[in-house]
Write an enzyme that holds these catalytic residues in place. Structure first.
Site, PDB file in Angstrom:
ATOM      1  N   LYS A  76       0.798  -1.226   0.000  1.00  0.00           N
ATOM      2  CA  LYS A  76       0.000   0.000   0.000  1.00  0.00           C
ATOM      3  C   LYS A  76       0.832   1.279   0.000  1.00  0.00           C
ATOM      4  O   LYS A  76       0.441   2.274  -0.624  1.00  0.00           O
ATOM      5  CB  LYS A  76      -0.966  -0.002   1.197  1.00  0.00           C
ATOM      6  CG  LYS A  76      -2.031  -1.081   1.103  1.00  0.00           C
ATOM      7  CD  LYS A  76      -3.013  -1.006   2.254  1.00  0.00           C
ATOM      8  CE  LYS A  76      -4.078  -2.091   2.128  1.00  0.00           C
ATOM      9  NZ  LYS A  76      -5.124  -1.955   3.161  1.00  0.00           N
ATOM     10  N   ASP A 112      -9.677   2.828   2.179  1.00  0.00           N
ATOM     11  CA  ASP A 112      -9.623   2.202   3.503  1.00  0.00           C
ATOM     12  C   ASP A 112     -10.118   3.138   4.599  1.00  0.00           C
ATOM     13  O   ASP A 112     -10.677   2.686   5.593  1.00  0.00           O
ATOM     14  CB  ASP A 112      -8.190   1.782   3.834  1.00  0.00           C
ATOM     15  CG  ASP A 112      -7.775   0.488   3.168  1.00  0.00           C
ATOM     16  OD1 ASP A 112      -8.667  -0.309   2.823  1.00  0.00           O
ATOM     17  OD2 ASP A 112      -6.563   0.280   2.988  1.00  0.00           O
TER      18      ASP A 112
END
Length: 288
Positions: A76, A112
């Protein structure tokens, strides 16, 4: 494995997820159920991409004319640096989980943050405002969690990571994201921190295989006033969630966050409102 329904042709667009490991991922289940429901000529696959191959895999998004991909552990933060442009929220967080291919130009997003917020709202409708929180982990998922907690007014966020320098870097960055006090916790301070905070979040990969060999924090300090969020998930409840509930705590695993971040990614790729109930049923029924 359940066979994909519908006809795949030369016009079928490809979506996917890059991770390492990635065999546990429920993202293909969720997204393919939504794509079938909406009748879209697209398919979503999982790709195990080793860290040293991430740049090649990201370039393949362009080469293969993929519509986009999700990126998960451990990519990420690294993937953000490979983008042509990055959404302001993802830029502030320093991590992405969604790539959109806009005619060869790769755009990085972080869904997220909203996914975590939605998951926490399901067990804390009044929100995290004024609460003391502990986040275990300092990677891309942890950065999104801390950003969400700061954005929604947590009183203090304490961060523990096995590598103290990573926890320190995240806490220093997060101090500039809002008014929340952000600080690190040492291994020696961890038991006291667990006992005294209101919300505990496991933002490490521990538990992704459906069990916890070593708990991410001292579970003997859990009590009935805690809210525990385990970002790990499986088709069954994680060991951490089971343990926390056994102590009387309110606890959820990462499935709700997974669904809600998927909803946002789906809209980025398709422009459509995601069929949330279909997505939720796909994992509740254990579809593969």
């Amino acid at each position: 494995m359940q066979a994909l329904t519908g006809r795949i042709s030369a016009q079928t667009r490809l979506l996917g997820i890059f991770g390492h490991p990635v065999a546990h991922s429920l993202s293909p289940v969720i997204h393919n159920a939504a794509l079938r429901h909406d009748g879209l000529d697209m398919v979503y696959l999982a790709f195990d991409v080793a860290p040293e191959q991430l740049d090649v895999a990201v370039q393949a998004v362009r080469t293969l004319h993929m519509r986009g991909v999700n990126v998960t552990v451990p990519h990420k933060e690294t993937a953000l640096r490979l983008m042509d442009d990055v959404d302001p929220l993802a830029s502030r967080v320093g991590a992405i989980n969604t790539i959109v291919n806009d005619q060869g130009r790769l755009l990085g997003h972080n869904t997220d943050v909203t996914g975590f917020t939605s998951a926490v709202d399901s067990v804390l409708p009044e929100g995290v405002g004024g609460l003391e929180c502990l986040v275990v982990g300092a990677g891309g998922a942890a950065r999104a969690v801390v950003a969400a907690l700061v954005e929604h007014g947590a009183k203090r966020v304490r961060i523990y990571n096995r590598t103290p320098d990573r926890a320190l870097a995240l806490s220093l960055a997060a101090c500039h994201w809002g008014q929340t006090t952000c600080e690190t916790v040492s291994l020696e301070e961890l038991p006291t921190a667990v006992r005294t905070v209101d919300v505990l979040v496991n933002a490490t990969p521990i538990g992704l295989a459906g069990g916890i060999k070593e708990p991410p924090f001292p579970v003997d300090k859990l009590h009935s006033s805690h809210v525990v969020v385990d970002l790990a998930y499986s088709l069954s409840t994680t060991t951490l969630v089971q343990t926390a509930r056994g102590k009387g705590a309110v606890a959820i695993d990462g499935r709700e966050m997974l669904i809600m971040q998927a909803v946002a990614s789906y809209r980025l790729w398709t422009g459509l409102r995601a069929p949330i109930d279909v997505m939720r049923r796909s994992i509740d029924h254990g579809e593969r």
